[in-house]
Design an enzyme around this catalytic site. Sequence first.
Site, PDB file in Angstrom:
ATOM      1  CD  GLU A 142      -3.189   0.487   2.181  1.00 26.73           C
ATOM      2  OE1 GLU A 142      -3.976  -0.460   1.996  1.00 26.73           O
ATOM      3  OE2 GLU A 142      -3.176   1.154   3.224  1.00 26.73           O
ATOM      4  CD  GLU A 158     -11.074  -9.122   3.949  1.00 24.41           C
ATOM      5  OE1 GLU A 158     -10.683  -8.033   3.530  1.00 24.41           O
ATOM      6  OE2 GLU A 158     -10.591  -9.664   4.964  1.00 24.41           O
ATOM      7  CB  CYS A 171      -9.343  -3.674  14.393  1.00 26.78           C
ATOM      8  SG  CYS A 171      -8.942  -3.201  12.708  1.00 26.78           S
ATOM      9  CB  SER A 174      -5.113   0.793  -1.199  1.00 27.26           C
ATOM     10  OG  SER A 174      -4.151  -0.213  -1.388  1.00 27.26           O
ATOM     11  CB  CYS A 210      -6.870  -2.768   6.272  1.00 27.82           C
ATOM     12  SG  CYS A 210      -5.307  -2.133   5.749  1.00 27.82           S
ATOM     13  CD  GLU A 263      -2.594   0.943  -4.424  1.00 26.84           C
ATOM     14  OE1 GLU A 263      -2.606   0.338  -3.327  1.00 26.84           O
ATOM     15  OE2 GLU A 263      -3.565   0.984  -5.187  1.00 26.84           O
ATOM     16  CE  LYS A 298     -10.146  -8.028   8.266  1.00 28.06           C
ATOM     17  NZ  LYS A 298      -9.399  -7.661   7.063  1.00 28.06           N
TER      18      LYS A 298
END
Lengths: 164, 596
Positions: B283, B371, B513, B329, B309, B286, B368
Amino acid sequence: MEKICMPPKRIEEIRAICREHGNDAGELINILHAVQNKLGYLPREVQELIAMELGIPVSKVYGVVTFYSFFTMTPKGKYPVSVCMGTACYVRGGEKVLEEFKRQLGIDVGGTTPDGLFSLDSLRCVGACGLAPVVMVGQKVFGRLAPADVKGIIDEFVALERGA
Amino acid sequence: METVKLTIDGRHVEVEKGMNLVEAAASIGVKIPTLCYMNLHGLGYGNGPGACRICVVEVEGRKTLAPACKTSCTEGMVVRTHTPRVVNARRTVMELILSNHPKDCLVCPKNGHCELQELACSLGIREVKYDGEVTSFPKDMSLSIVRDMDKCIMCRRCESACNELQTVGVLSAAGRGFHAVMGTPFGESLQDTGCVNCGQCVAVCPTGALSENSNMADVLRVLADPAKKVVVQTAPAVRAALGEEFGLGGQSVTGRMTAALRRLGFDYVFDTDFAADLTIMEEGTELLGRLKAYLDGDRSVKLPLMTSCCPGWVSFVEKNFPEAEDYLSTAKSPQQMFGAVAKSYFASKLGIDRCDLVVVSVMPCVAKKSEAARSEFSHDGDPDVNIVLTTRELAQLIRQFNIDFTSLPEENFDMPLGVSTGAGVIFGVTGGVIEAAVRTAYEVYTGRKLDRIDFTELRGTDGIRSATVDFNGVPINIGIAHTLGNARKLVKEVVAGTSPYHAIEVMACPGGCIGGGGQPYHRGDASLLAMRATALYGEDADKNLRKSHENPYVQQLYDEFLGEPCGHLAHELLHTSYYDRKPVVEECIYSIKNNG
């Protein structure tokens, strides 16, 4: 992307109503009234479009539609039957009249006949307690009814429909 | 600050005018029991519909009992919080709530963590005198969240979380009176709505109405399978909260957690923090690439770069702002980077087929779980991450194995995917990802060593923060948001082309988180979040290596396997793409249908 399908004319009608109310989320209830007046009911697609136009979550629109008994997600019949269950009508046999309508039309409260002609609702007090028990079909008021009168009322509108 | 003086249980107290009685009592250590009430201090967000009536108190001069959460302190008020009349009323209220609540506590996902259960216990309810109609709703389940509305007490905390905190707007009361339900639009399954699986509804739900979709049984099954090598990765925020389940709140329990995972039978205990360092390499590269192009005059480059993320946030963009997707990203999240590396690099190191390697994640997050199930994160039907557990589920497993967590020795992660820098650790707290990125991007861009590693200007708890970091004369503007309500404000600017930032970090949950939907329930307690943040920053400060690009095993991974950051193989394994999932109105022929 999830697609919501609607005919172009309907999309424009609903957008116009939202615009007339300034696309203001605070006007939601008025917009729902206006749209229901136009379409007769508030199906899912319509609620999703209104939510988008006003920039609010569709859950809010759905919450309001399901909270107020005036709003309906089922199309109303051409002749909406409303049986008064206010105190005066209730004590003078409104419930029996309602039961007879259910039996004659073969539908429950909130339902619509398969031919789309009649829908059935109960409401609280139309302000004509002197005529109790009262039934409204569209804008027409019928008073001092007994269950035996129900068939005649239905036949009257069926005849009207045949004549039309 | 204008204050008022009042008396609570015979004690004089002076509080800010307008404060409610629950808070005023708490300020002198008097606990008034609550159910629907919640106040996430510092985030300007709370819930207090005055719906449950558990918090009633006596106020002198009032005929009826007053709900403390809805009663503001006034001058000279005399309040009694625990008189026999009050306690009797609370017991009655409780019995009425319980009269429409299932009694299957023994097999409820909230068993032992249920506020309703705790309160029924503390009020000493032995029987429910009221016997009446009981509501029944269909159960609903997404990959992340289970809804059992029979257990809902209509406290509306989830509605506040979903609408006010997150502005996701999926959960809302539908219907009225006894038949009202906290529902989705048109009663759809969560899976088919705008839900982004952030799990904040789960984090605040006081009963078993909302819980995570549990995968504990799946983990036990693979651990029992001798044909499988099972590796586990643990997200940064897990270690900051897991201890709370075992009386070790306020500290990072990394070493004990590692020891516990070994005792559960995992073959390799690795760290998502390693993948967080890897994320920074990708990242960060990038970001520098986009920045350099921009500074060289390329105005088509997508800036600000938004972090990717957080799967709740990514899903939020896809479902609400697909036009902003190109600003995200393309780097996968650390969980998915770990999975991709484990199933390729590590599987080949072990000399086994990727299908015989099972990757389990422990995450502070319920999103998650969804995901990991995205099809783009699979290879020939084999997911890069097979099973995702929440912090709570890990704690549950530890209890199932009767592991005495507090007396475990501190153990280290396995090599090579268990080594991380301090930069990886702070990924779990709001501002941490961007601070980690700045530590690396600064040194790579300027070629100079950082004088100071702590970017305190990026830390804190304000919902939206901004800071400018000087990259050798080039000012880099950074925006940070936590909670999706705040993120919405930043992404709107991006879409409008008015964003003043070069990089934006978003974490969907309050505090990042650490306040995730898979953590021990925060229930709106901001002090808990502060404690967890402190634990992570402490672990970062104690590390020898604190910049991702200094991670020797990340360097080795590039040397041996990946090549360059953002290079060909890195792109294939560590980057992803996004999808437009926003509903649109389309003109088409359609007949009026009965939606009953």
